[in-house]
Design a protein around this motif. Structure first.
Motif, PDB file in Angstrom:
ATOM      1  N   PRO A   1     -11.335  38.331   2.794  1.00  0.00           N
ATOM      2  CA  PRO A   1     -11.548  37.896   4.196  1.00  0.00           C
ATOM      3  C   PRO A   1     -12.296  38.959   4.999  1.00  0.00           C
ATOM      4  O   PRO A   1     -11.993  40.155   4.905  1.00  0.00           O
ATOM      5  CB  PRO A   1     -10.128  37.687   4.732  1.00  0.00           C
ATOM      6  N   GLU A   2     -13.225  38.478   5.809  1.00  0.00           N
ATOM      7  CA  GLU A   2     -14.092  39.382   6.581  1.00  0.00           C
ATOM      8  C   GLU A   2     -13.290  40.313   7.488  1.00  0.00           C
ATOM      9  O   GLU A   2     -13.563  41.515   7.571  1.00  0.00           O
ATOM     10  CB  GLU A   2     -15.063  38.552   7.419  1.00  0.00           C
ATOM     11  N   ARG A   3     -12.280  39.766   8.176  1.00  0.00           N
ATOM     12  CA  ARG A   3     -11.546  40.575   9.154  1.00  0.00           C
ATOM     13  C   ARG A   3     -10.811  41.730   8.485  1.00  0.00           C
ATOM     14  O   ARG A   3     -10.735  42.834   9.027  1.00  0.00           O
ATOM     15  CB  ARG A   3     -10.565  39.713   9.949  1.00  0.00           C
TER      16      ARG A   3
ATOM     17  N   LEU B   1     -17.749  42.737  19.439  1.00  0.00           N
ATOM     18  CA  LEU B   1     -16.402  42.266  19.767  1.00  0.00           C
ATOM     19  C   LEU B   1     -15.695  41.714  18.534  1.00  0.00           C
ATOM     20  O   LEU B   1     -14.479  41.845  18.390  1.00  0.00           O
ATOM     21  CB  LEU B   1     -16.464  41.213  20.870  1.00  0.00           C
ATOM     22  N   ARG B   2     -16.464  41.119  17.641  1.00  0.00           N
ATOM     23  CA  ARG B   2     -15.900  40.619  16.379  1.00  0.00           C
ATOM     24  C   ARG B   2     -15.384  41.782  15.527  1.00  0.00           C
ATOM     25  O   ARG B   2     -14.309  41.710  14.931  1.00  0.00           O
ATOM     26  CB  ARG B   2     -16.988  39.841  15.640  1.00  0.00           C
ATOM     27  N   VAL B   3     -16.168  42.838  15.491  1.00  0.00           N
ATOM     28  CA  VAL B   3     -15.756  44.039  14.763  1.00  0.00           C
ATOM     29  C   VAL B   3     -14.514  44.650  15.416  1.00  0.00           C
ATOM     30  O   VAL B   3     -13.577  45.075  14.733  1.00  0.00           O
ATOM     31  CB  VAL B   3     -16.907  45.066  14.704  1.00  0.00           C
ATOM     32  N   ALA B   4     -14.508  44.696  16.763  1.00  0.00           N
ATOM     33  CA  ALA B   4     -13.372  45.283  17.489  1.00  0.00           C
ATOM     34  C   ALA B   4     -12.088  44.488  17.234  1.00  0.00           C
ATOM     35  O   ALA B   4     -11.008  45.077  17.086  1.00  0.00           O
ATOM     36  CB  ALA B   4     -13.686  45.336  18.980  1.00  0.00           C
ATOM     37  N   ARG B   5     -12.186  43.161  17.196  1.00  0.00           N
ATOM     38  CA  ARG B   5     -10.996  42.339  16.924  1.00  0.00           C
ATOM     39  C   ARG B   5     -10.444  42.626  15.526  1.00  0.00           C
ATOM     40  O   ARG B   5      -9.234  42.694  15.320  1.00  0.00           O
ATOM     41  CB  ARG B   5     -11.324  40.855  17.074  1.00  0.00           C
ATOM     42  N   ALA B   6     -11.342  42.790  14.567  1.00  0.00           N
ATOM     43  CA  ALA B   6     -10.907  43.078  13.199  1.00  0.00           C
ATOM     44  C   ALA B   6     -10.215  44.442  13.121  1.00  0.00           C
ATOM     45  O   ALA B   6      -9.289  44.636  12.325  1.00  0.00           O
ATOM     46  CB  ALA B   6     -12.103  43.033  12.250  1.00  0.00           C
ATOM     47  N   ALA B   7     -10.677  45.396  13.956  1.00  0.00           N
ATOM     48  CA  ALA B   7     -10.123  46.755  13.927  1.00  0.00           C
ATOM     49  C   ALA B   7      -8.848  46.891  14.748  1.00  0.00           C
ATOM     50  O   ALA B   7      -8.145  47.904  14.617  1.00  0.00           O
ATOM     51  CB  ALA B   7     -11.169  47.749  14.437  1.00  0.00           C
ATOM     52  N   ALA B   8      -8.523  45.890  15.597  1.00  0.00           N
ATOM     53  CA  ALA B   8      -7.398  46.010  16.535  1.00  0.00           C
ATOM     54  C   ALA B   8      -6.066  46.341  15.857  1.00  0.00           C
ATOM     55  O   ALA B   8      -5.320  47.209  16.336  1.00  0.00           O
ATOM     56  CB  ALA B   8      -7.277  44.736  17.372  1.00  0.00           C
TER      57      ALA B   8
END
Length: 431
Positions: free
Chosen positions: A137-139, A397-404
């Motif tokens: 999965p990408e995230r 923002l997509r990257v930031a959500r995955a890193a949260a």
């Protein structure tokens, strides 16, 4: 004008210059000139000249460009491909499977590069296409890379720990050793999170590959031997007292050159690129350090750090209340500045405050680095987020959500270090 008002004025001047795009070093020097000209008596030009001379020939600082050069050499070698080849056979059947290659690969490269951005770029260039092609999965791919790459700031040899040690006159060798157990703790937290996610939702993770014979795994792991020897050579020489950090950095450059030549794909063009990259980065950091030293000395002449520490102590904050306030302050500051700038901007003012409540400066250095790690994956200026965005082309923002989730794992690690300070101090005390 009261001391808090002077501090607010100087901070406003600094932030306005930084917001205007002025170099960090120039903004620091200008703020220092304002402070020493209007709020102190010494001759500014003389103080500036003696500061530049006094802080430009530090033997401890010589380790900085050497470790940066070592990381630049390895960045351009085949290290990341060799690490994937060596780690994948052992992790293919673990909960979370090859996602752990991101975590362990970042931890290993952190131990030979000292840079968070270099760790994200090197491991990500190898792992993101490979894991995506295998159906992970990408995230989780992006999250494990973003979170684990921050280990480049903590696991020795850490560039930011060298900067902190020079700025605060702490032993760099002891800081390096102090970062080992917290770094391993964070690796464990990241791996545990991936395992729990895999257990809770098995469909997220591709099926396990066919079992490999033990001998085949050992054969694949031969590619890990050179980098393990490099880590043992650099960190082991410091821990055993055989070499100082500067001597170990020189040894690391020699071993990195041998490793790069041994693995192939590293010629004169790559060597020149590594030299130029290390020169640019080292000059930038040295310029910032000189500006920070001038600001620190100017603050000393004005008496602001001492008076502000006394002013804050009047609030009667406990050690834990002060650390909670500083955590929020550093994370917010890290949203707009890189980690090195955060360290050099704040240490001269913050250190007297933390020492006043009985906090060990060595422990505080590790605490500060973990908080800076958190800011590396916090928008809008989380450096790791930009590196991964450049690698993947995804929206920031997509990257930031995955890193949260990994931000909160770092926060958990910070709480553990605060509650159990022995995690930081045990190894240095044993030296």
């Amino acid at each position: 004008m009261t001391d808090p008002m002077i501090a607010v004025l100087l901070l406003a001047i600094l932030l306005i210059m930084l917001a205007g795009g002025l170099w960090v070093a120039m903004a620091l020097m200008t703020t220092a000139l304002v402070a020493i000209t209007f709020f102190a008596n010494p001759e500014p030009g003389l103080v500036l000249a003696t500061t530049i001379w006094g802080h430009s020939h530090s033997w401890a600082l010589a380790a900085l460009p050497l470790f940066i050069l070592m990381g630049e050499i390895l960045l351009r070698s085949r290290l990341s491909q060799d690490m994937f080849t060596g780690l994948a056979p052992w992790l293919g059947r673990a909960p979370g499977r090859l996602l752990h290659v991101n975590i362990l690969g970042c931890a290993i490269f952190a131990a030979v590069s000292g840079s968070s951005a270099a760790t994200a770029a090197t491991i990500g260039r190898m792992s993101v296409p490979e894991l995506t092609a295998r159906g992970y999965p990408e995230r989780l791919i992006i999250g494990t890379l973003a979170g684990s790459a921050t280990l480049g700031l903590l696991i020795p040899p850490s560039i930011i720990l060298i900067v902190y040690g020079v700025a605060t006159e702490q032993s760099i060798a002891r800081l390096f050793v102090a970062g080992i157990l917290p770094g391993l703790m964070l690796v464990g937290l990241f791996a545990a999170y991936v395992a729990v996610r895999a257990w809770m939702n098995p469909d997220l993770i591709p099926p396990a590959p066919e079992r490999q014979a033990f001998v085949a795994k050992l054969k694949a792991s031969r590619s890990l031997i050179p980098v393990i020897l490099l880590i043992v050579g650099v960190i082991g020489s410091i821990y055993t007292g055989v070499a100082s950090p500067t001597d170990a950095a020189a040894l690391g450059v020699v071993l990195a050159l041998i490793l790069a030549a041994f693995t192939g794909g590293f010629g004169w063009a790559e060597f020149r690129a590594a030299l130029m990259g290390a020169t640019r980065t080292s000059c930038m950091i040295a310029f910032i350090l000189i500006g920070a030293a001038f600001l620190s000395i100017s603050m000393g002449f004005t008496g602001l750090p001492r008076n502000l520490a006394a002013w804050i102590s009047d609030f009667g904050l406990t050690k834990f209340q002060l650390l909670a306030a500083l955590t929020v302050f550093f994370v917010v500051l890290g949203c707009f500045l890189d980690g090195i700038s955060v360290v050099v901007l704040t240490t001269s003012i913050i250190l007297p405050m933390v020492q006043a409540v009985g906090i060990d400066p060595l422990w505080f250095g590790i605490y500060l680095v973990i908080v800076v790690e958190m800011s590396q994956i916090t928008p809008p200026v989380g450096f790791n987020l930009f590196v991964i965005q450049g690698l993947t082309g995804l929206d920031i923002l997509r990257v930031a959500r995955a890193a949260a989730p990994f931000f909160f794992l770092l926060l958990l690690g910070l709480i553990l270090v605060i509650v159990f300070p022995q995690i930081v101090t045990m190894l240095p005390d044993a030296m």
